[in-house]
Design a protein around this motif. Structure first.
Motif, mmCIF file in Angstrom:
data_model
loop_
_atom_site.group_PDB
_atom_site.id
_atom_site.type_symbol
_atom_site.label_atom_id
_atom_site.label_comp_id
_atom_site.label_asym_id
_atom_site.label_seq_id
_atom_site.Cartn_x
_atom_site.Cartn_y
_atom_site.Cartn_z
ATOM 1 N N ARG A 1 0.721 -1.222 -0.172
ATOM 2 C CA ARG A 1 0.176 -0.137 -0.021
ATOM 3 C C ARG A 1 0.798 1.211 0.058
ATOM 4 N N GLN A 2 2.064 1.157 0.467
ATOM 5 C CA GLN A 2 2.903 2.510 0.418
ATOM 6 C C GLN A 2 3.907 2.182 -0.766
ATOM 7 N N ARG A 3 3.063 2.865 -1.810
ATOM 8 C CA ARG A 3 3.732 2.768 -3.077
ATOM 9 C C ARG A 3 5.028 3.313 -3.178
ATOM 10 N N GLY A 4 5.970 2.354 -3.679
ATOM 11 C CA GLY A 4 7.307 2.865 -3.828
ATOM 12 C C GLY A 4 8.334 2.678 -2.674
ATOM 13 N N ILE A 5 7.730 2.459 -1.669
ATOM 14 C CA ILE A 5 8.583 2.020 -0.438
ATOM 15 C C ILE A 5 9.505 1.153 -0.487
ATOM 16 N N ILE A 6 9.134 0.083 -1.167
ATOM 17 C CA ILE A 6 9.930 -1.322 -1.046
ATOM 18 C C ILE A 6 11.624 -1.080 -1.124
ATOM 19 N N ALA A 7 11.916 -0.367 -2.347
ATOM 20 C CA ALA A 7 13.229 -0.315 -2.601
ATOM 21 C C ALA A 7 14.049 0.526 -1.522
ATOM 22 N N LEU A 8 13.301 1.659 -0.826
ATOM 23 C CA LEU A 8 13.703 2.377 0.257
ATOM 24 C C LEU A 8 14.037 1.715 1.417
ATOM 25 N N MET A 9 12.928 0.501 1.860
ATOM 26 C CA MET A 9 12.848 -0.148 2.953
ATOM 27 C C MET A 9 14.308 -1.306 2.825
ATOM 28 N N MET A 10 14.321 -1.791 1.530
ATOM 29 C CA MET A 10 15.353 -2.800 1.326
ATOM 30 C C MET A 10 16.722 -2.104 1.304
#
Length: 207
Positions: A95-104
Motif C-alpha cells: 500500500r505504501q507505493r514505491g517504499i519497497i526499494a527504500l526499505m530494502m
C-alpha cells in the motif's frame, strides 16, 4: 517548536501523506513543499531526507505491525500466526507505493531514518518465525532476514500490473514452502488461488 514552525511541520506532513498516496514514495519533495505553501529549505529543516519524512508518516503503522506480531506470538498456532503477519506486512508494504526499494536499502544502512523501523519489522517477523521453527512448523534453513526479503518480493509483485493477478497464489506457494506442515490450515479455510484470508487491518499512516 514555535507556533509557525509547528504549523509548517503539520502542513508538510498532511500534504506529504496525500502526495505519497497519489504518486508513490518517489514523489517530488519540491512539489510537496510547494503544495504546503513553504520553501524547499523549510521542508529540509524539518525532514532532512526523504526517508526522514516517510519514517515520520509511517511510524505508527510500523509500530502497529510490530505490536501485532507480539499479539500473534501468544496465539495457539505458530504457523498460522507467522502467515497472518506475513500477509498483513505484505499488504502494508504494497500500500505504501514505491517504499519497497527504500526499505530494502534502509535496513542495510544504519544512517537511514528508516533503518530502525525496518529492523524493528524484521525482528518482529524473526520472533514469529523462530517460534514456528521451535515447534517444528517452519523450515529451519530460513532466517529472519530472508523472511523480510520474501515479504518485500511479494509486495513488489503486487505493485506490478502484469503480475498482480498471480500475487495471492504465489503468496500461498511461498507460505507452503516455508511451513513444514502442509495441512492447508495456514492459507485460510476454504481459500483458493487468488484469494487471501481476512486479516486485521493495520492503521493507515498518520497525516
Amino acid at each position: 517548536m514555535r507556533v509557525d514552525a509547528r504549523k509548517n511541520y503539520d502542513r508538510l506532513l498532511a500534504v506529504a501523506g496525500e502526495v505519497f498516496a497519489d504518486e508513490g514514495a518517489d514523489a517530488s519533495l519540491r512539489d510537496i513543499a510547494r503544495r504546503a505553501g513553504v520553501g524547499l529549505g523549510t521542508l529540509y529543516r524539518h525532514f532532512p531526507t526523504r526517508e526522514a519524512l516517510l519514517e515520520t508518516l509511517l511510524r505508527a503503522s510500523f509500530e502497529a505491525l510490530a505490536e501485532r506480531a507480539k499479539v500473534l506470538e501468544s496465539s495457539d498456532s505458530a504457523d498460522e500466526a507467522l502467515v497472518a503477519w506475513m500477509q498483513e506486512t505484505t499488504e502494508f508494504t504494497y500500500r505504501q507505493r514505491g517504499i519497497i526499494a527504500l526499505m530494502m536499502g534502509a535496513i542495510e544502512d544504519t544512517n537511514s531514518a528508516l533503518h530502525d523501523s525496518c529492523v524493528m519489522l524484521r525482528a518482529a517477523g524473526t520472533a514469529l518465525l523462530t517460534r514456528a521453527q521451535a515447534e517444528g512448523k517452519a523450515r529451519d534453513d530460513l532466517s529472519g532476514a530472508e523472511l523480510f526479503d520474501l515479504i518485500a518480493a511479494l509486495a513488489w509483485l503486487r505493485e506490478q500490473p502484469s503480475h498482480a493477478a498471480r500475487a495471492d497464489h504465489l503468496f500461498t506457494l511461498i507460505a507452503d514452502a516455508i511451513l513444514t506442515d502442509s495441512s492447508g490450515a495456514h492459507s485460510g479455510a476454504g481459500s483458493e488461488p487468488g484469494t487471501t484470508a481476512p486479516t486485521e487491518t493495520v492503521p493507515p499512516p498518520a497525516g
